[in-house]
Design a protein around this motif. Structure first.
Motif, PDB file in Angstrom:
ATOM      1  N   UNK A  46       0.867  -1.171   0.000  1.00  0.00           N
ATOM      2  CA  UNK A  46       0.000   0.000   0.000  1.00  0.00           C
ATOM      3  C   UNK A  46       0.907   1.225   0.000  1.00  0.00           C
ATOM      4  N   UNK A  47       0.830   2.011  -1.060  1.00  0.00           N
ATOM      5  CA  UNK A  47       1.641   3.224  -1.140  1.00  0.00           C
ATOM      6  C   UNK A  47       0.893   4.362  -0.459  1.00  0.00           C
ATOM      7  N   UNK A  48       1.540   4.991   0.500  1.00  0.00           N
ATOM      8  CA  UNK A  48       0.939   6.144   1.166  1.00  0.00           C
ATOM      9  C   UNK A  48       1.628   7.402   0.642  1.00  0.00           C
ATOM     10  N   UNK A  49       0.919   8.112  -0.208  1.00  0.00           N
ATOM     11  CA  UNK A  49       1.456   9.326  -0.816  1.00  0.00           C
ATOM     12  C   UNK A  49       1.224  10.500   0.137  1.00  0.00           C
ATOM     13  N   UNK A  59       2.705   9.008  -8.400  1.00  0.00           N
ATOM     14  CA  UNK A  59       2.016   8.594  -9.640  1.00  0.00           C
ATOM     15  C   UNK A  59       2.969   7.837 -10.556  1.00  0.00           C
ATOM     16  N   UNK A  60       4.186   8.338 -10.682  1.00  0.00           N
ATOM     17  CA  UNK A  60       5.168   7.676 -11.547  1.00  0.00           C
ATOM     18  C   UNK A  60       5.683   6.387 -10.910  1.00  0.00           C
ATOM     19  N   UNK A  61       5.906   6.438  -9.591  1.00  0.00           N
ATOM     20  CA  UNK A  61       6.413   5.249  -8.896  1.00  0.00           C
ATOM     21  C   UNK A  61       5.408   4.099  -8.975  1.00  0.00           C
ATOM     22  N   UNK A  62       4.142   4.428  -8.759  1.00  0.00           N
ATOM     23  CA  UNK A  62       3.105   3.388  -8.796  1.00  0.00           C
ATOM     24  C   UNK A  62       3.106   2.671 -10.145  1.00  0.00           C
ATOM     25  N   UNK A  63       3.318   3.447 -11.218  1.00  0.00           N
ATOM     26  CA  UNK A  63       3.326   2.853 -12.556  1.00  0.00           C
ATOM     27  C   UNK A  63       4.612   2.092 -12.839  1.00  0.00           C
ATOM     28  N   UNK A  64       5.649   2.352 -12.050  1.00  0.00           N
ATOM     29  CA  UNK A  64       6.922   1.646 -12.244  1.00  0.00           C
ATOM     30  C   UNK A  64       6.981   0.349 -11.436  1.00  0.00           C
ATOM     31  N   UNK A  70      -1.870  -0.708  -4.005  1.00  0.00           N
ATOM     32  CA  UNK A  70      -2.954   0.218  -3.701  1.00  0.00           C
ATOM     33  C   UNK A  70      -2.309   1.547  -3.348  1.00  0.00           C
ATOM     34  N   UNK A  71      -3.036   2.623  -3.572  1.00  0.00           N
ATOM     35  CA  UNK A  71      -2.503   3.951  -3.280  1.00  0.00           C
ATOM     36  C   UNK A  71      -3.491   4.684  -2.382  1.00  0.00           C
ATOM     37  N   UNK A  72      -2.966   5.279  -1.321  1.00  0.00           N
ATOM     38  CA  UNK A  72      -3.805   6.112  -0.474  1.00  0.00           C
ATOM     39  C   UNK A  72      -3.063   7.419  -0.204  1.00  0.00           C
ATOM     40  N   UNK A  73      -3.803   8.392   0.300  1.00  0.00           N
ATOM     41  CA  UNK A  73      -3.240   9.729   0.423  1.00  0.00           C
ATOM     42  C   UNK A  73      -3.395  10.272   1.835  1.00  0.00           C
ATOM     43  N   UNK A  74      -2.397  11.032   2.205  1.00  0.00           N
ATOM     44  CA  UNK A  74      -2.423  11.641   3.519  1.00  0.00           C
ATOM     45  C   UNK A  74      -1.860  13.057   3.359  1.00  0.00           C
ATOM     46  N   UNK A  75      -2.446  13.998   4.040  1.00  0.00           N
ATOM     47  CA  UNK A  75      -1.910  15.357   3.975  1.00  0.00           C
ATOM     48  C   UNK A  75      -1.536  15.813   5.369  1.00  0.00           C
ATOM     49  N   UNK A  76      -0.330  16.295   5.501  1.00  0.00           N
ATOM     50  CA  UNK A  76       0.109  16.834   6.778  1.00  0.00           C
ATOM     51  C   UNK A  76       0.568  18.261   6.548  1.00  0.00           C
ATOM     52  N   UNK A 103       1.356  -4.156   4.090  1.00  0.00           N
ATOM     53  CA  UNK A 103       2.743  -3.773   3.830  1.00  0.00           C
ATOM     54  C   UNK A 103       2.722  -2.349   3.290  1.00  0.00           C
ATOM     55  N   UNK A 104       3.136  -1.426   4.126  1.00  0.00           N
ATOM     56  CA  UNK A 104       2.968  -0.004   3.822  1.00  0.00           C
ATOM     57  C   UNK A 104       4.298   0.631   3.387  1.00  0.00           C
ATOM     58  N   UNK A 105       4.228   1.411   2.331  1.00  0.00           N
ATOM     59  CA  UNK A 105       5.391   2.197   1.895  1.00  0.00           C
ATOM     60  C   UNK A 105       4.983   3.669   1.876  1.00  0.00           C
ATOM     61  N   UNK A 106       5.615   4.453   2.732  1.00  0.00           N
ATOM     62  CA  UNK A 106       5.360   5.898   2.737  1.00  0.00           C
ATOM     63  C   UNK A 106       6.138   6.515   1.574  1.00  0.00           C
ATOM     64  N   UNK A 107       5.448   7.265   0.732  1.00  0.00           N
ATOM     65  CA  UNK A 107       6.100   7.899  -0.420  1.00  0.00           C
ATOM     66  C   UNK A 107       6.190   9.399  -0.158  1.00  0.00           C
TER      67      UNK A 107
END
Ligand code: IMP
Ligand code: MG
Length: 194
Positions: A46-49, A59-64, A70-76, A103-107
């Motif tokens: 799960x990519x946390x953008x 966006x580019x990493x997900x396609x690579x 899965x992609x989710x978003x967080x704003x700080x 399995x989480x990857x913070x982007x």
């Protein structure tokens, strides 16, 4: 030939030297994607953008990545001036996803002081993910706090930079390349931030 923006320092004095061309970024993002594909073999991370700066990188990493990510978003938001973090971080938009056993990857776009990421890491770690790693496009040389970084794109000199998602006052995120920001108020061509 690399596709550079038609904006130039001649037209806009805020735009300085190119730090990374669009081609250099694209090549590295492809490598990072391949590495993540290899490391997670079979498991879909799960990519946390982290908005907004990482939106283009994510966006580019997900396609690579050749996995059903899965992609989710967080704003700080970190309080501070336009070019400096204060270290006080507030969640403006939280994730939709439940991180339990994921399995989480913070982007992230850039590790500067490292304070934003330290906060995020602790916060997301408390949500019981199966694993938690960080993929940062940029790390600024001399960043004081270096939270554990599994994946790093580039280490860059101590200049404030713009483009490829990174902004100054919400502008220049759409530059294809990464450029130094020249503070028009600073006088002269120096862009040093500290
Ligand atoms: P830190 O908490 O000091 O590591 O700050 C990280 C955040 O500050 C990044 O996610 C960016 O949003 C922002 N930031 C830090 N350096 C730059 C820069 O050179 N250009 C644009 N944004 C930056
Ligand atoms: Mg920002």
């Amino acid at each position: 030939m690399d596709q550079t923006s038609s904006w130039s320092p001649e037209i806009d004095p805020a735009l300085g030297a190119v730090v990374l061309t669009g081609d250099q970024i694209a090549t590295r993002v492809t490598e990072l994607g391949a590495q993540i594909t290899h490391d997670y073999g079979g498991q879909a991370p799960l990519l946390v953008c982290v908005l907004k700066g990482a939106f283009m990188f994510a966006a580019d990493l997900a396609r690579a990545i050749d996995l059903p990510v899965e992609v989710d978003f967080m704003a700080v938001s970190s309080y501070g001036s336009a070019t400096k973090t204060s270290g006080v971080v507030r969640i403006v938009k939280d994730l939709d996803a439940d991180l339990t056993d994921r399995h989480v990857v913070i982007v992230e776009d850039i590790i500067d002081s490292g304070l934003t990421l330290s906060y995020l890491r602790k916060n997301l770690a408390s949500r019981n993910p199966a694993s938690l790693e960080v993929c940062a496009l940029l790390v600024r040389e001399g960043s004081t706090e270096r939270p554990e970084l599994r994946y790093t794109g580039f280490t860059i000199p101590d200049d404030f930079v713009l483009g490829y998602g990174l902004d100054i006052n919400e502008r220049y995120r759409n530059l294809n390349e990464l450029r130094v920001y020249c503070d028009p108020g600073a006088g002269g061509s120096s862009s040093s931030r500290r």
